[in-house]
Design a protein around this motif. Structure first.
Motif, mmCIF file in Angstrom:
data_model
loop_
_atom_site.group_PDB
_atom_site.id
_atom_site.type_symbol
_atom_site.label_atom_id
_atom_site.label_comp_id
_atom_site.label_asym_id
_atom_site.label_seq_id
_atom_site.Cartn_x
_atom_site.Cartn_y
_atom_site.Cartn_z
ATOM 1 N N GLU A 130 0.830 -1.207 0.000
ATOM 2 C CA GLU A 130 0.000 0.000 0.000
ATOM 3 C C GLU A 130 0.866 1.260 0.000
ATOM 4 O O GLU A 130 0.577 2.232 -0.721
ATOM 5 C CB GLU A 130 -0.932 -0.008 1.214
ATOM 6 C CG GLU A 130 -1.839 1.211 1.305
ATOM 7 C CD GLU A 130 -2.745 1.184 2.521
ATOM 8 O OE1 GLU A 130 -3.424 2.203 2.762
ATOM 9 O OE2 GLU A 130 -2.770 0.156 3.236
ATOM 10 N N CYS A 131 1.917 1.269 0.797
ATOM 11 C CA CYS A 131 2.805 2.430 0.848
ATOM 12 C C CYS A 131 3.562 2.596 -0.464
ATOM 13 O O CYS A 131 3.779 3.729 -0.931
ATOM 14 C CB CYS A 131 3.779 2.290 2.011
ATOM 15 S SG CYS A 131 2.994 2.336 3.638
ATOM 16 N N LEU A 132 3.963 1.493 -1.074
ATOM 17 C CA LEU A 132 4.629 1.565 -2.365
ATOM 18 C C LEU A 132 3.694 2.155 -3.418
ATOM 19 O O LEU A 132 4.097 3.000 -4.233
ATOM 20 C CB LEU A 132 5.104 0.171 -2.782
ATOM 21 C CG LEU A 132 5.773 0.045 -4.155
ATOM 22 C CD1 LEU A 132 6.986 0.966 -4.255
ATOM 23 C CD2 LEU A 132 6.165 -1.417 -4.408
ATOM 24 N N ALA A 133 2.424 1.722 -3.391
ATOM 25 C CA ALA A 133 1.431 2.268 -4.321
ATOM 26 C C ALA A 133 1.232 3.760 -4.096
ATOM 27 O O ALA A 133 1.128 4.542 -5.054
ATOM 28 C CB ALA A 133 0.113 1.516 -4.161
ATOM 29 N N ASN A 134 1.189 4.164 -2.832
ATOM 30 C CA ASN A 134 1.031 5.575 -2.497
ATOM 31 C C ASN A 134 2.203 6.400 -3.038
ATOM 32 O O ASN A 134 2.015 7.496 -3.599
ATOM 33 C CB ASN A 134 0.916 5.724 -0.982
ATOM 34 C CG ASN A 134 0.925 7.171 -0.521
ATOM 35 O OD1 ASN A 134 1.967 7.731 -0.183
ATOM 36 N ND2 ASN A 134 -0.244 7.797 -0.506
ATOM 37 N N PHE A 135 3.408 5.895 -2.874
ATOM 38 C CA PHE A 135 4.610 6.590 -3.351
ATOM 39 C C PHE A 135 4.596 6.734 -4.868
ATOM 40 O O PHE A 135 4.874 7.816 -5.415
ATOM 41 C CB PHE A 135 5.846 5.807 -2.892
ATOM 42 C CG PHE A 135 7.158 6.407 -3.312
ATOM 43 C CD1 PHE A 135 7.684 7.498 -2.642
ATOM 44 C CD2 PHE A 135 7.879 5.862 -4.364
ATOM 45 C CE1 PHE A 135 8.907 8.052 -3.020
ATOM 46 C CE2 PHE A 135 9.096 6.404 -4.751
ATOM 47 C CZ PHE A 135 9.611 7.497 -4.077
ATOM 48 N N MET A 136 4.254 5.659 -5.565
ATOM 49 C CA MET A 136 4.243 5.689 -7.024
ATOM 50 C C MET A 136 3.139 6.600 -7.544
ATOM 51 O O MET A 136 3.309 7.279 -8.564
ATOM 52 C CB MET A 136 4.085 4.274 -7.566
ATOM 53 C CG MET A 136 5.242 3.352 -7.214
ATOM 54 S SD MET A 136 5.008 1.655 -7.808
ATOM 55 C CE MET A 136 5.214 1.880 -9.587
ATOM 56 N N GLU A 137 2.014 6.621 -6.834
ATOM 57 C CA GLU A 137 0.909 7.507 -7.215
ATOM 58 C C GLU A 137 1.331 8.969 -7.108
ATOM 59 O O GLU A 137 1.064 9.791 -8.002
ATOM 60 C CB GLU A 137 -0.294 7.240 -6.317
ATOM 61 C CG GLU A 137 -1.523 8.082 -6.635
ATOM 62 C CD GLU A 137 -2.273 7.583 -7.850
ATOM 63 O OE1 GLU A 137 -2.766 8.448 -8.601
ATOM 64 O OE2 GLU A 137 -2.339 6.362 -8.047
ATOM 65 N N LYS A 138 2.021 9.316 -6.024
ATOM 66 C CA LYS A 138 2.449 10.700 -5.823
ATOM 67 C C LYS A 138 3.431 11.155 -6.891
ATOM 68 O O LYS A 138 3.431 12.327 -7.285
ATOM 69 C CB LYS A 138 3.086 10.857 -4.443
ATOM 70 C CG LYS A 138 2.092 10.827 -3.292
ATOM 71 C CD LYS A 138 2.786 11.065 -1.964
ATOM 72 C CE LYS A 138 1.785 11.113 -0.820
ATOM 73 N NZ LYS A 138 2.443 11.354 0.495
ATOM 74 N N GLY A 140 3.564 9.908 -9.935
ATOM 75 C CA GLY A 140 2.999 9.721 -11.263
ATOM 76 C C GLY A 140 3.657 8.619 -12.071
ATOM 77 O O GLY A 140 3.748 8.712 -13.303
ATOM 78 N N ILE A 141 4.114 7.558 -11.404
ATOM 79 C CA ILE A 141 4.798 6.460 -12.105
ATOM 80 C C ILE A 141 4.088 5.123 -11.892
ATOM 81 O O ILE A 141 4.665 4.072 -12.147
ATOM 82 C CB ILE A 141 6.266 6.339 -11.630
ATOM 83 C CG1 ILE A 141 6.319 6.137 -10.104
ATOM 84 C CG2 ILE A 141 7.068 7.568 -12.027
ATOM 85 C CD1 ILE A 141 7.718 5.855 -9.574
ATOM 86 N N LYS A 142 2.847 5.183 -11.469
ATOM 87 C CA LYS A 142 2.129 3.961 -11.148
ATOM 88 C C LYS A 142 1.847 3.108 -12.383
ATOM 89 O O LYS A 142 1.621 1.900 -12.279
ATOM 90 C CB LYS A 142 0.815 4.306 -10.436
ATOM 91 C CG LYS A 142 0.290 3.193 -9.540
ATOM 92 C CD LYS A 142 -0.886 3.692 -8.735
ATOM 93 C CE LYS A 142 -1.425 2.599 -7.820
ATOM 94 N NZ LYS A 142 -2.597 3.071 -7.055
ATOM 95 N N ASP A 196 -3.375 -2.917 -8.915
ATOM 96 C CA ASP A 196 -3.402 -1.565 -9.488
ATOM 97 C C ASP A 196 -2.036 -1.083 -9.956
ATOM 98 O O ASP A 196 -1.915 0.029 -10.476
ATOM 99 C CB ASP A 196 -3.988 -0.571 -8.475
ATOM 100 C CG ASP A 196 -3.225 -0.539 -7.161
ATOM 101 O OD1 ASP A 196 -2.494 -1.495 -6.880
ATOM 102 O OD2 ASP A 196 -3.368 0.450 -6.410
ATOM 103 N N PHE A 197 -0.981 -1.893 -9.774
ATOM 104 C CA PHE A 197 0.328 -1.560 -10.328
ATOM 105 C C PHE A 197 1.164 -2.825 -10.378
ATOM 106 O O PHE A 197 0.816 -3.854 -9.792
ATOM 107 C CB PHE A 197 1.040 -0.481 -9.499
ATOM 108 C CG PHE A 197 1.528 -0.956 -8.148
ATOM 109 C CD1 PHE A 197 2.837 -1.357 -7.957
ATOM 110 C CD2 PHE A 197 0.673 -0.984 -7.046
ATOM 111 C CE1 PHE A 197 3.293 -1.785 -6.717
ATOM 112 C CE2 PHE A 197 1.113 -1.399 -5.806
ATOM 113 C CZ PHE A 197 2.429 -1.797 -5.641
ATOM 114 N N ASP A 198 2.261 -2.756 -11.104
ATOM 115 C CA ASP A 198 3.136 -3.916 -11.227
ATOM 116 C C ASP A 198 4.577 -3.444 -11.214
ATOM 117 O O ASP A 198 4.889 -2.340 -11.679
ATOM 118 C CB ASP A 198 2.850 -4.670 -12.531
ATOM 119 C CG ASP A 198 3.479 -6.065 -12.541
ATOM 120 O OD1 ASP A 198 3.917 -6.514 -11.458
ATOM 121 O OD2 ASP A 198 3.539 -6.679 -13.624
#
Length: 458
Positions: A130-138, A140-142, A196-198
């Motif tokens: 979840e934290c990794l997804a949050n970081f990538m979302e911020k 813009g690299i998700k 939601d990401f890979d």
């Protein structure tokens, strides 16, 4: 006066303590004959053996499959996760090559709540994902599938560059259903479940290896990685001919020592005080990581607390009063604040005694750390068959970074124990996470080169 007697007995024992620790590790744990894992000291062999699950050598020597390369042709964007304490970091490392290689980094620290540290493994890795997804979302690299390096700083059996089985939890973690399992597989499962990401998890390393890699990027003489923070550990470059389970005798390999487990077979019984034994008995892993419990940041504050409580109970400080705030485990920083908040109106003698206890505990930790490091430096010197070793030690960790005297005391003692070694200490800011990205960059480049060569061959 108990404080004075403790201080004097500890200080007078320093020479014995240092020589005992250094000689024991040098002759039994790193060079010479080695006690077999779980062998009770009866079996011995000439080369370093990897850890067996549920047991350990005198100094845990876990073979790593990390090729120690300083990247010079790498370029691209790489993710890194760094898990080794109550916080973990997510990093994006950008490596560009416009005639001169440039490395840029963005990172964010995320907390791990205590209930997750002692909950299920599924909950822990879901939180990390979840934290990794949050970081990538911020950032813009998700939507990008980037290569990722995973720094996992716990004792593991590493079978591949991207496969590492947890042997045992340390540093306050006790998540269920993780020990004996591949932590990379658990992370991949948590990411797939989200959907939601890979990402492409290329490598898993220890924080000591990451620190050595990062420092080796700037100083090619770096052959040792050292962590002194919440926990403690070290790695170094060993000659392949000394590694029993690795084919071939040419070249060198990085060995993660897991020296926090030194003493788990009884080698430190003559040195451990009643306070260190009490800490061990009340820990989540009694009988394990005994050396770590003597010198690392997670336990130093509690050592001071236990000494002060005993002194107060025997009437030597604080008018013999033991307040509840002092009787509960505290960090070293908390203890200093407690003296002002107890309302005891501590005397100058109380303040001096507290300062002295803190000084003795931290000095002993620095000197023990220096003793173990000195034995590693001797091993490297002997491998090179040189009269004088010139090398660099890459260091990271909150104790080394933030304690005002720890680094200086450790440096002095190392130079005193190995005067024939010219040692440079190189502090590595964010070394463990950056190192994971660097290992990933090298591994990713080699994979791409291998894939290209296969395509050309076909």
């Amino acid at each position: 006066f108990i404080c004075l007697s403790f201080s004097l007995s500890t200080c007078s024992a320093h020479s014995y303590c240092i020589l005992y620790a250094a000689n024991t590790i040098h002759t039994v744990g790193v060079s010479g004959e080695h006690t077999a894992a779980g062998g009770g000291g009866n079996a011995s062999y000439k080369r370093i053996n990897p850890v067996s699950e549920g047991s350990c050598t005198v100094v845990w020597a876990v073979d790593h499959y990390d090729v120690f390369l300083c990247p010079h042709t790498e370029k691209g964007d790489f993710l890194a996760l760094d898990l080794g304490g109550t916080n973990f970091r997510v990093l994006l490392v950008k490596v560009s090559d416009n005639g001169r290689q440039k490395v840029e980094m963005e990172n964010q620290i995320y907390a791990i709540p205590e209930h997750l540290m002692r909950g299920s493994g599924t909950q822990l890795f879901d939180h990390i994902a979840e934290c990794l997804a949050n970081f990538m979302e911020k950032l813009g690299i998700k939507d990008r599938k980037l290569p990722l390096g995973f720094t996992f700083s716990f004792p593991c059996r590493q079978t591949k560059l991207d496969e590492s089985l947890l042997v045992s939890w340390t540093k306050g973690f006790k998540c269920s259903s993780v020990e004996g399992h591949d932590v990379v597989a658990l992370l991949r499962k948590a990411i797939r479940k989200r959907g939601d990401f890979d990402i492409d998890i290329v490598a898993v390393i220890n924080d000591t290896v990451g620190t050595m890699m990062t420092c080796g990027y700037d100083d090619h003489n770096c052959e040792v990685g050292l962590i002194v923070g919440t926990g403690t550990n070290a790695c170094y470059m060993e000659e392949m001919r000394h590694l029993e389970t690795v084919e071939g005798d040419e070249g060198r390999m990085c060995v993660n020592m897991e020296w926090g487990a030194f003493g788990d077979n009884g080698e430190l019984e003559d040195l451990r005080t009643e306070f260190e034994r009490e800490i061990d008995c009340g820990s989540l892993n009694p009988g394990k990581q005994l050396f770590e419990k003597m010198i690392s940041g997670m336990y130093m504050g509690e050592l001071v607390q236990l000494i002060l409580v005993k002194m107060a109970k025997e009437g030597y400080v604080f008018q013999g009063r033991v307040m509840s705030a002092l009787a509960h485990p505290r960090t070293l920083q908390d203890l200093l604040r407690v003296l002002r908040e107890l309302g005891l109106d501590p005397s100058p003698e109380d303040c001096a005694a507290t300062q002295r206890v803190c000084q003795v505990v931290s000095t002993c930790a620095a000197h023990l750390c220096a003793a173990t490091l000195a034995s590693v430096l001797r091993q490297i010197r002997d491998n090179k068959a040189t009269d004088r070793l010139r090398t660099t030690v890459g260091v990271d960790g909150s104790v080394y970074k933030n304690h005002p005297q720890f680094a200086q005391r450790m440096h002095r003692m190392v130079h005193r124990l190995v005067p024939d070694c010219d040692v440079r200490f190189l502090y590595s800011e964010d070394g463990s996470g950056m190192g994971a990205a660097m290992v990933t960059a090298v591994a990713y480049r080699l994979d791409m080169q291998h894939a290209d060569s296969l395509t050309f061959f076909c």
